[in-house]
Design a protein around this motif. Sequence first.
Motif, PDB file in Angstrom:
ATOM      1  N   ALA A 259     -21.012  43.930 -38.639  1.00 10.05           N
ATOM      2  CA  ALA A 259     -20.097  43.699 -39.750  1.00 10.05           C
ATOM      3  C   ALA A 259     -19.017  44.769 -39.828  1.00 10.05           C
ATOM      4  N   CYS A 262     -16.290  43.825 -36.857  1.00 10.97           N
ATOM      5  CA  CYS A 262     -15.630  42.526 -36.734  1.00 10.97           C
ATOM      6  C   CYS A 262     -14.190  42.619 -37.233  1.00 10.97           C
ATOM      7  N   CYS A 268     -14.746  35.255 -36.639  1.00 11.28           N
ATOM      8  CA  CYS A 268     -15.102  36.297 -35.669  1.00 11.28           C
ATOM      9  C   CYS A 268     -16.254  35.815 -34.817  1.00 11.28           C
ATOM     10  N   LEU A 291     -27.134  38.332 -39.986  1.00 10.86           N
ATOM     11  CA  LEU A 291     -25.749  38.050 -39.607  1.00 10.86           C
ATOM     12  C   LEU A 291     -25.145  36.971 -40.499  1.00 10.86           C
ATOM     13  N   GLN A 294     -24.471  38.787 -43.897  1.00 17.21           N
ATOM     14  CA  GLN A 294     -23.447  39.828 -43.895  1.00 17.21           C
ATOM     15  C   GLN A 294     -22.123  39.371 -43.302  1.00 17.21           C
ATOM     16  N   LEU A 295     -22.166  38.387 -42.419  1.00 23.14           N
ATOM     17  CA  LEU A 295     -20.961  37.902 -41.738  1.00 23.14           C
ATOM     18  C   LEU A 295     -20.925  36.375 -41.788  1.00 23.14           C
ATOM     19  N   HIS A 297     -18.579  34.385 -42.032  1.00 22.20           N
ATOM     20  CA  HIS A 297     -17.450  33.794 -41.313  1.00 22.20           C
ATOM     21  C   HIS A 297     -17.570  33.946 -39.796  1.00 22.20           C
ATOM     22  N   ALA A 298     -18.664  34.563 -39.325  1.00 24.18           N
ATOM     23  CA  ALA A 298     -18.809  34.840 -37.893  1.00 24.18           C
ATOM     24  C   ALA A 298     -19.653  33.776 -37.207  1.00 24.18           C
TER      25      ALA A 298
END
Length: 340
Positions: A259, A262, A268, A291, A294-295, A297-298
């Motif tokens: 995180a 990125c 991402c 993941l 925390q991310l 959009h990844a």
Amino acid sequence: MSWVLGVDSGGSGLRFALGSTAPDGTAGVTTVAATASAEPLRTGPSGIDAGQLLARLLPAVDTLLAQAGVNTNTDMEAGSGPGVLSAVAIGAAGMATLGDGLRAELPAALAHSLGVRRLVLAADAVTAYAGALGQRPGAVVAAGTGMIALGTDLTGWRRADGWGHLLGDCGGGAWIGRAGLEAAMRAHDGRRGGSPALLSRMEEVFGPAPELPGLLYPRTDRPAVLASFAPEVARCAVGDPIAAGIVSTAARHIAEAAAAVCPPSGACEVALTGGLFGLGDPLLVPLRAELAGQLPHATTVSAAADPLGGALLIAGALAGDTLRLPHDARLLNVLTEQDG
């Protein structure tokens, strides 16, 4: 067609790959031959030993060119002897902090011995990135004995962790192994947070608990020894809550590093590379959850190639003037004939 060389230097030794590429670099790199040396490079007062690297590299180049059918005597005037290599990319563990000797000595030495005029000296995290994602934006977590995350939007690099087993590498193999051994020693002492399952596995692997400090502390390869216990922690995690908690915490640390690096805008891609992820579901299941949290959009993607493949890709791009990854004095140092 031109010849390029990729080098991967790490804790398990050196690997070399010879590739061929079209002069304009548009067709990518085709691996032609590969060889390896099992002994890792030494480090000294100026960092990674440049003389030792050169002593390994030159015979490896001869071997690879011979495997490729290049006659360095008869083909010299055609550009296939000394000077045959259009570009060399060397990725090395510790390049960012221990690469001063390589940066000072290798360009002139390779120009003199091999006629190399285009050279990249890169941190192994960068070659891991190139192998995993090529030259597109995103983030890579490289985890084995240690752990480092690297990301780029193609204008600069963002790095998280990779500070070694005493200061960081949180969630890496040495971190997991050390936490597992601590839980085993707690069980031996009767302290809270101990794991009888890990104590049993530790004593099967290393012997009686009181003897472990004497076995571990004198070792110069302590990170590797600690990391060797990580698979035992992962195996115990299936039924042991203490071991499961260690692996879940490692997953959180890894996701936090991803995180941090990125690119901040847009979607991402995150690639996971390195031997640690061979631990399988005990690590990957909590890591995917971390993941996602925390991310959000990844997107997690598979690594396309390993760090040696990344070094070869960088060398091919440099030869064809298509290198788009950001230059950086310590992470991706590009030296060409024009640099003098």
